[in-house]
Design a protein around this motif. Structure first.
Motif, PDB file in Angstrom:
ATOM      1  N   UNK A 259       0.824  -1.371   0.168  1.00 41.94           N
ATOM      2  CA  UNK A 259       0.218  -0.163  -0.027  1.00 41.94           C
ATOM      3  C   UNK A 259       0.881   1.394   0.036  1.00 41.94           C
ATOM      4  N   UNK A 260       1.845   1.246   0.625  1.00 38.51           N
ATOM      5  CA  UNK A 260       2.746   2.372   0.909  1.00 38.51           C
ATOM      6  C   UNK A 260       3.505   2.457  -0.601  1.00 38.51           C
ATOM      7  N   UNK A 261       3.825   1.426  -1.182  1.00 40.59           N
ATOM      8  CA  UNK A 261       4.367   1.838  -2.441  1.00 40.59           C
ATOM      9  C   UNK A 261       3.491   2.387  -3.627  1.00 40.59           C
ATOM     10  N   UNK A 262       2.074   2.176  -3.277  1.00 41.62           N
ATOM     11  CA  UNK A 262       1.168   2.595  -4.443  1.00 41.62           C
ATOM     12  C   UNK A 262       0.486   4.024  -3.714  1.00 41.62           C
ATOM     13  N   UNK A 263       1.231   4.517  -2.531  1.00 41.97           N
ATOM     14  CA  UNK A 263       1.228   5.900  -2.368  1.00 41.97           C
ATOM     15  C   UNK A 263       0.153   6.019  -1.155  1.00 41.97           C
ATOM     16  N   UNK A 264      -0.466   4.827  -0.685  1.00 36.31           N
ATOM     17  CA  UNK A 264      -1.340   5.121   0.402  1.00 36.31           C
ATOM     18  C   UNK A 264      -0.710   5.460   1.758  1.00 36.31           C
ATOM     19  N   UNK A 265      -1.465   5.734   2.739  1.00 33.79           N
ATOM     20  CA  UNK A 265      -0.880   6.265   4.223  1.00 33.79           C
ATOM     21  C   UNK A 265      -0.497   7.529   4.156  1.00 33.79           C
ATOM     22  N   UNK A 266      -0.735   8.306   5.013  1.00 29.74           N
ATOM     23  CA  UNK A 266      -0.321   9.794   5.183  1.00 29.74           C
ATOM     24  C   UNK A 266       0.019   9.886   6.581  1.00 29.74           C
ATOM     25  N   UNK A 267       0.905  11.035   6.720  1.00 32.38           N
ATOM     26  CA  UNK A 267       1.157  11.270   8.165  1.00 32.38           C
ATOM     27  C   UNK A 267       0.143  11.533   9.168  1.00 32.38           C
ATOM     28  N   UNK A 268      -1.015  11.833   8.755  1.00 29.33           N
ATOM     29  CA  UNK A 268      -2.221  12.020   9.341  1.00 29.33           C
ATOM     30  C   UNK A 268      -3.024  10.918   9.471  1.00 29.33           C
ATOM     31  N   UNK A 269      -3.093   9.760   8.460  1.00 30.58           N
ATOM     32  CA  UNK A 269      -4.114   8.885   8.631  1.00 30.58           C
ATOM     33  C   UNK A 269      -3.373   7.733   8.284  1.00 30.58           C
ATOM     34  N   UNK A 270      -2.706   6.904   9.161  1.00 37.36           N
ATOM     35  CA  UNK A 270      -1.961   5.625   8.797  1.00 37.36           C
ATOM     36  C   UNK A 270      -2.391   4.555  10.079  1.00 37.36           C
ATOM     37  N   UNK A 271      -3.607   4.371  10.508  1.00 35.09           N
ATOM     38  CA  UNK A 271      -3.585   3.449  11.719  1.00 35.09           C
ATOM     39  C   UNK A 271      -3.542   1.975  11.242  1.00 35.09           C
ATOM     40  N   UNK A 272      -3.493   1.939   9.854  1.00 40.46           N
ATOM     41  CA  UNK A 272      -3.243   0.465   9.534  1.00 40.46           C
ATOM     42  C   UNK A 272      -1.838   0.095   9.605  1.00 40.46           C
ATOM     43  N   UNK A 273      -1.194   1.136   9.325  1.00 40.07           N
ATOM     44  CA  UNK A 273       0.376   0.825   9.847  1.00 40.07           C
ATOM     45  C   UNK A 273       0.647   0.821  11.429  1.00 40.07           C
TER      46      UNK A 273
END
Length: 297
Positions: A259-273
């Protein structure tokens, strides 16, 4: 002074997304049922030797469930359907899940401590039990680990300073790499995030490969098997279930890496991580306890 309207009051609250009905929970339950039956029948040699087929069928259904359920949750998250309240619900759910895993391993550690501190001394004649011990197992020597079973099977205990120590260093290193990746995500450093998250997954897979090598060594050279008395039981149940959790954690982190490689996750919203990192740190702490109480003491 103006009186707030109904729209103003409603704007103070965020929407709460209620997911549609899903078949994935019942599919997961069926998969776990087949895994339990398949594993039990494989060990006990039931159903005419078809236990492994039932076990792998359950694992296959479980993989299908995980792929489908992860896909739906990712789509809902990217669609902006989740509010802050849903984020708090996810955090509570993950916290309770990890707590249930703590209780799961506490039961196995409890069995280990019971065998070492109560059952073994009792069989050796402790607590005014010399006569019963003499009748049950006259030549029993109350030491741990038990390298000789009542049936006469002799084994050799697994040492702590070979592969187990290497695996301990690997998992400790993976805790550092996942923390670096988390900090990089919060700082918006995508390149460092990709590198150290991928390195964490790689370290998890190396751990599993070395654990498989350790099991081969135990079976072929130490005569240490699952049926090697209470020592073999506790050794393989604790380390085996931990290995299963490492595998699940590495799968979760691998999906997050994709997902990170596809551009998902932001500093504000990344609970999955965050959830994956919590789980990975939990797995590391359990291994440290295993290394001390199973391999060293």
């Amino acid at each position: 002074m103006t009186t707030p309207t109904q729209n103003d009051v409603q704007q103070e609250y965020q929407h709460y997304y209620v997911p549609a009905q899903s078949a994935w929970p019942i599919v997961g339950a069926i998969a776990l049922f087949f895994i339990a039956v398949g594993a039990g029948s494989t060990v006990a040699d039931l159903f005419g030797g078809n236990g492994p087929y039932i076990l792998f069928a359950g694992i296959g259904v479980l993989i299908i469930m995980l792929v489908g359920w992860f896909r739906d949750v990712i789509r809902e998250s990217l669609g902006g359907l989740y509010s802050d309240q849903m984020d708090r619900s996810f955090r509570q759910g993950m916290s309770w899940f990890i707590f249930s895993e703590v209780m799961f391993f506490a039961a196995f550690f409890g069995a280990l401590f019971y065998a070492r501190l109560i059952a073994v001394p009792w069989l050796g004649g402790a607590s005014n039990n010399a006569m019963t011990a003499e009748l049950l197992w006259p030549d029993f020597i109350p030491t741990w680990p038990l390298e000789k079973t009542p049936g006469g099977l002799e084994t050799t205990a697994m040492g702590a300073w070979g592969l187990p120590l290497i695996n301990t260093l690997i998992l400790l290193s993976s805790s550092i790499t996942i923390h670096i990746a988390h900090v990089a995500l919060e700082q918006g450093n995508r390149q460092r995030l990709k590198i150290f998250l991928g390195l964490t997954v790689l370290l998890g897979w190396i751990f599993l490969g070395l654990q498989a090598e350790e099991y081969v060594h135990a079976y072929e050279e130490l005569n240490l098997r699952l049926d090697s008395g209470v020592y073999g039981n506790t050794f393989f149940l604790l380390t085996g279930f931990h290995g299963m959790h490492v595998f699940l954690g590495s799968v979760i982190l691998f999906i997050i890496w994709l997902r990170v490689m596809k551009g998902h996750m932001t500093p504000e919203h990344h609970f999955a991580f965050q959830a994956g990192a919590w789980y990975w740190h939990f797995v590391d702490v359990v291994w440290l306890c295993l290394f001390v109480f199973v391999y060293i003491l």
